[in-house]
Design a protein around this motif. Structure first.
Motif, PDB file in Angstrom:
ATOM      1  N   TYR A   8      -1.696  34.412  -8.026  1.00  0.00           N
ATOM      2  CA  TYR A   8      -1.908  34.577  -6.767  1.00  0.00           C
ATOM      3  C   TYR A   8      -0.975  34.864  -5.978  1.00  0.00           C
ATOM      4  O   TYR A   8      -1.369  35.585  -4.995  1.00  0.00           O
ATOM      5  CB  TYR A   8      -2.223  32.939  -6.132  1.00  0.00           C
ATOM      6  N   GLY A   9       0.268  34.588  -6.141  1.00  0.00           N
ATOM      7  CA  GLY A   9       1.303  35.142  -5.361  1.00  0.00           C
ATOM      8  C   GLY A   9       1.427  36.838  -5.414  1.00  0.00           C
ATOM      9  O   GLY A   9       1.631  37.649  -4.364  1.00  0.00           O
ATOM     10  N   VAL A  10       0.812  37.393  -6.752  1.00  0.00           N
ATOM     11  CA  VAL A  10       0.786  38.844  -6.610  1.00  0.00           C
ATOM     12  C   VAL A  10      -0.206  39.449  -5.646  1.00  0.00           C
ATOM     13  O   VAL A  10       0.048  40.413  -4.904  1.00  0.00           O
ATOM     14  CB  VAL A  10       0.259  39.544  -8.119  1.00  0.00           C
ATOM     15  N   GLY A  11      -1.266  38.804  -5.496  1.00  0.00           N
ATOM     16  CA  GLY A  11      -2.447  39.150  -4.725  1.00  0.00           C
ATOM     17  C   GLY A  11      -2.101  39.054  -3.264  1.00  0.00           C
ATOM     18  O   GLY A  11      -2.613  39.554  -2.321  1.00  0.00           O
ATOM     19  N   LEU A  32      -7.609  35.184   1.684  1.00  0.00           N
ATOM     20  CA  LEU A  32      -8.365  36.328   1.147  1.00  0.00           C
ATOM     21  C   LEU A  32      -9.798  36.437   1.584  1.00  0.00           C
ATOM     22  O   LEU A  32     -10.607  37.328   1.324  1.00  0.00           O
ATOM     23  CB  LEU A  32      -8.380  36.543  -0.595  1.00  0.00           C
ATOM     24  N   ALA A  33     -10.366  35.127   1.956  1.00  0.00           N
ATOM     25  CA  ALA A  33     -11.700  35.267   2.700  1.00  0.00           C
ATOM     26  C   ALA A  33     -11.842  35.718   3.916  1.00  0.00           C
ATOM     27  O   ALA A  33     -12.679  36.040   4.504  1.00  0.00           O
ATOM     28  CB  ALA A  33     -12.179  33.732   2.740  1.00  0.00           C
ATOM     29  N   GLN A  34     -10.658  36.033   4.694  1.00  0.00           N
ATOM     30  CA  GLN A  34     -10.581  36.574   5.874  1.00  0.00           C
ATOM     31  C   GLN A  34     -10.793  38.176   5.787  1.00  0.00           C
ATOM     32  O   GLN A  34     -10.425  38.669   4.768  1.00  0.00           O
ATOM     33  CB  GLN A  34      -9.225  36.322   6.742  1.00  0.00           C
ATOM     34  N   PRO A  35     -11.125  38.752   6.964  1.00  0.00           N
ATOM     35  CA  PRO A  35     -11.457  40.145   6.951  1.00  0.00           C
ATOM     36  C   PRO A  35     -10.289  40.877   6.295  1.00  0.00           C
ATOM     37  O   PRO A  35      -8.997  40.662   6.628  1.00  0.00           O
ATOM     38  CB  PRO A  35     -11.543  40.691   8.218  1.00  0.00           C
ATOM     39  N   HIS A  36     -10.451  41.913   5.493  1.00  0.00           N
ATOM     40  CA  HIS A  36      -9.131  42.633   4.548  1.00  0.00           C
ATOM     41  C   HIS A  36      -8.574  43.330   5.601  1.00  0.00           C
ATOM     42  O   HIS A  36      -7.166  43.754   5.065  1.00  0.00           O
ATOM     43  CB  HIS A  36      -9.837  43.291   3.679  1.00  0.00           C
ATOM     44  N   ASP A  37      -8.985  43.889   6.706  1.00  0.00           N
ATOM     45  CA  ASP A  37      -8.172  44.635   7.611  1.00  0.00           C
ATOM     46  C   ASP A  37      -7.441  43.839   8.732  1.00  0.00           C
ATOM     47  O   ASP A  37      -7.079  44.388   9.580  1.00  0.00           O
ATOM     48  CB  ASP A  37      -9.079  45.692   8.144  1.00  0.00           C
TER      49      ASP A  37
END
Length: 230
Positions: free
Chosen positions: A84-87, A116-121
């Motif tokens: 998870y830390g990598v991501g 990670l569920a939030q908008p990636h930008d």
């Protein structure tokens, strides 16, 4: 729009924190039933702070396994947090000192999923989701774990109350929203079949690792949704 994204991230964090924290009642009761006292249960929860690893630890003890087997199984289950830390590294950088250590402590299934569920930008929304969820779950989980441990000796057999199924229910609730695609459903189904097949014959913890291996092999080289070219 930025304010709306932050509010949404905080709402997600709060709901996940309360729902996950409630499972601490089950862990506290099961830990005491497995032979740990209240202080040992609290120390395990504060220091390990990974629900799957904690349930694995007390599960092995409760089944009659030795402490080293419990530690090994708990460690294997907890390895996922390192991935998870990598991501999350691009979301949390730059960070040093106590903030870095604290981020490592609250890098768990729930904080990763909400971030990670939030908008990636929207980097700020992702950071907000991570911190609010990580800290929220930490506070709720440990507080309710104490309640569960104190009540544990009075509940009798946790299985009579259905508390022995709490860990599986927590994982299912976390994974379910991510099973929208047929590919995800197929991978989840294959992993479940492997885990169920190995459970009667393999040591505790091995079925979980084997199921994770199935998912890793299936996802190797498969791009994440936001990485798919337009």
């Amino acid at each position: 729009m930025a304010g709306v994204s932050l509010d949404t991230a905080r709402q997600h964090a709060l709901s996940v924190s309360l729902a996950t924290g409630a499972y601490g009642l089950s862990f506290g009761a099961l830990s005491v039933a497995a032979g740990l006292d209240v202080w040992q249960t609290l120390a395990l929860s504060l220091l390990v702070f990974s629900g799957g690893s904690q349930f694995a630890f007390v599960g092995v003890l409760g089944a009659g396994g030795g402490p080293w087997a419990a530690v090994a199984t708990s460690t294997f289950v907890g390895i996922r947090n390192g991935f998870y830390g990598v991501g999350l590294a691009p979301v949390l950088r730059p960070m040093r000192g106590w903030r870095r250590a604290w981020a490592a402590q609250v890098t768990i299934d729930e904080s990763t999923a909400v971030a990670l569920a939030q908008p990636h930008d929207d980097l700020e929304a992702r950071r907000t989701g991570f911190w609010w969820t990580g800290v929220g779950v930490f506070l709720a989980w440990n507080a309710i774990t104490v309640v569960g441990a104190l009540l544990g000796s009075r509940l009798g057999d946790p299985a009579d109350w259905g508390l022995d199924a709490a860990a599986a229910a927590a994982f299912l609730a976390l994974v379910w929203p991510r099973l929208a695609s047929r590919r995800a459903q197929a991978v989840a189904g294959a992993s479940a079949v492997v885990a169920l097949a190995l459970t009667p014959v393999a040591p505790a913890g091995v079925p979980v690792l084997a199921a994770a291996a199935v998912a890793i092999v299936a996802g190797w080289g498969h791009p994440r949704p936001e990485e798919v070219p337009e």
